[in-house]
Design an enzyme around this catalytic site. Structure first.
Site, PDB file in Angstrom:
ATOM      1  N   HIS A 231      51.217 -22.619  23.599  1.00 12.62           N
ATOM      2  CA  HIS A 231      51.176 -22.813  22.354  1.00 12.62           C
ATOM      3  C   HIS A 231      49.907 -22.558  21.630  1.00 12.62           C
ATOM      4  O   HIS A 231      50.119 -22.207  20.094  1.00 12.62           O
ATOM      5  CB  HIS A 231      51.178 -24.031  22.874  1.00 12.62           C
ATOM      6  N   GLU A 232      48.360 -22.396  22.376  1.00 17.34           N
ATOM      7  CA  GLU A 232      47.485 -21.902  21.461  1.00 17.34           C
ATOM      8  C   GLU A 232      47.760 -20.425  21.295  1.00 17.34           C
ATOM      9  O   GLU A 232      47.087 -20.327  19.776  1.00 17.34           O
ATOM     10  CB  GLU A 232      46.275 -21.770  22.619  1.00 17.34           C
ATOM     11  N   HIS A 235      48.922 -20.464  18.135  1.00 12.16           N
ATOM     12  CA  HIS A 235      48.181 -21.265  16.690  1.00 12.16           C
ATOM     13  C   HIS A 235      47.634 -19.758  16.020  1.00 12.16           C
ATOM     14  O   HIS A 235      47.837 -19.618  14.819  1.00 12.16           O
ATOM     15  CB  HIS A 235      47.543 -22.012  16.893  1.00 12.16           C
ATOM     16  N   GLU A 269      51.118 -28.311  14.400  1.00  7.41           N
ATOM     17  CA  GLU A 269      51.149 -28.474  15.864  1.00  7.41           C
ATOM     18  C   GLU A 269      52.604 -28.134  15.977  1.00  7.41           C
ATOM     19  O   GLU A 269      52.630 -27.393  17.667  1.00  7.41           O
ATOM     20  CB  GLU A 269      51.102 -29.684  16.264  1.00  7.41           C
TER      21      GLU A 269
END
Length: 374
Positions: A231-232, A235, A269
């Site tokens: 997930h990070e 980004h 997100e």
């Protein structure tokens, strides 16, 4: 997952290998180097808690595509020199580190680093950018057939190598075959490196991507979750797709999966949530404590494109096998890089049509199933 407002020591020749698809395997496998004088071989592994494997506290995994360096001494009391560099195998973490300098060595040992080529790394501090590293036990420099067997990453560093290994999964599916970089916005020789800042701190810090320096900060225990790592990293990938010119995001702290935040937050997100599920090949978001969100079970969720989980479910269905986008996300990756949508509405009404992606028929049925209607 919070948003606030990118060097390994490999030699240049090694760095170029295989980057168009994935970092190449080691410059020689353990089997290839076995029996040769001046070669040290083995398999690099790490033991770490895996949040996705609930009920099995510690999992042993191969450290794939991890940087190594071979160091040697010409005499027992002489200075140590770096002799070679390479990667562990992209299949099973094996390595064969050979002295190719032609100079005899009295002693050899292998240094392992928490990085993969110059494409991603785990560092202990955002200021020093110091990678984690450790050495194998020294071996005689001229002896043949020096197998170290299984080399374990020290326990206090294991999650750094878990982040390195997990990132392979995103690299292999990153949807860019035009350049040897993360995205098509970058050209050979100018690739931006994904940097994780991680400390074995017991989980005192919140994981986040920093839009200012482009680094991912991993809370000490958060790195137990592959979904959270990805997930990070998602980004970071999104930041590169936008070429650093990402839109202003509002009302995003906190950003619950099941409730309305804002249309900008739901995409900013939601896309990284979808990245982690897509790359992992499932339909979940798994937290560091093994609790998870199932995007196929939105019971009680609020509706519309301001809800992060609704955006995630729609994206995953669009990319799914048998879905309208051809069974993968590649054309969405191109669409985002071209149009840089600020919201899911922008993605749907502008980016998809510009990329030739459908917005009627099966595609429209998918977003409406996820309560998004335009």
């Amino acid at each position: 997952m919070k948003i606030t407002a990118g060097v390994s020591a490999l030699a240049g020749g090694v760095l170029a290998a295989g980057l168009a698809m994935a970092p190449a395997g080691a410059t020689g496998t353990a089997a290839a180097g076995a029996g040769k004088a001046g070669c040290v071989s083995g398999t690099l592994t790490f033991d770490a808690v895996d949040s996705e494997t609930k009920g099995k506290p510690t999992v042993t995994s191969a450290a794939r595509n991890a940087n190594w360096e071979l160091w040697g001494k010409a005499t027992a009391s002489g200075p140590e020199t770096r002799l070679a560099a390479g990667l562990t195998s992209h299949r099973d973490g094996t390595f064969s580190a050979c002295n190719t300098t032609g100079k005899p060595m009295a002693q050899l040992r292998v240094k392992f680093l928490s990085s993969s080529t110059k494409m991603w790394r785990v560092v202990s501090d955002a200021r020093t950018l110091q990678e984690y590293a450790f050495f194998s036990a020294p071996r005689p420099g001229a002896a043949a057939g020096q197998s170290l067997g299984t080399v374990k990453v020290p326990a206090d560093m294991a999650l750094a190598w878990k982040a390195v290994d997990t990132t392979n999964k995103l690299w292999w599916k990153r949807g860019n075959t035009r350049t040897p970089c993360w995205t098509r916005n970058e050209s050979a020789g100018k690739c931006v490196q994904l940097t994780y800042v991680w400390k074995n701190d017991g989980g005192r810090f919140v994981s986040r991507w920093d839009g200012g320096n482009g680094y991912v900060y991993l809370g000490g225990l958060d790195a137990r979750s592959q979904h959270l790592i990805l997930h990070e990293a998602g980004h970071f990938l999104m930041g590169r797709l936008y070429d650093g010119r990402y839109p202003r995001v509002t009302n995003c702290n906190p950003h619950p999966m099941d409730k309305r935040s804002s249309d900008t937050c739901a995409l900013w997100e939601g896309f990284p949530d979808a990245v982690s599920a897509y790359v992992m090949g499932d339909r979940r978001y798994v937290h560091g404590d093994s609790s998870f969100v199932d995007f196929d079970k939105p019971k009680g969720w609020q509706t519309g494109d301001q809800v992060e989980g609704r955006v995630v479910g729609a994206l995953l269905d669009l990319w799914a096998k048998g879905g309208p986008d051809g069974g993968n996300w590649d054309r969405t990756i191109d669409a985002i890089a071209t149009s840089r949508p600020g919201t899911f509405r922008d993605y749907w009404l502008v980016a998809r049509p510009a990329a030739g992606l459908p917005v009627t028929g099966q595609a429209r049925s998918i977003i409406e199933k996820h309560t998004i209607r335009y």
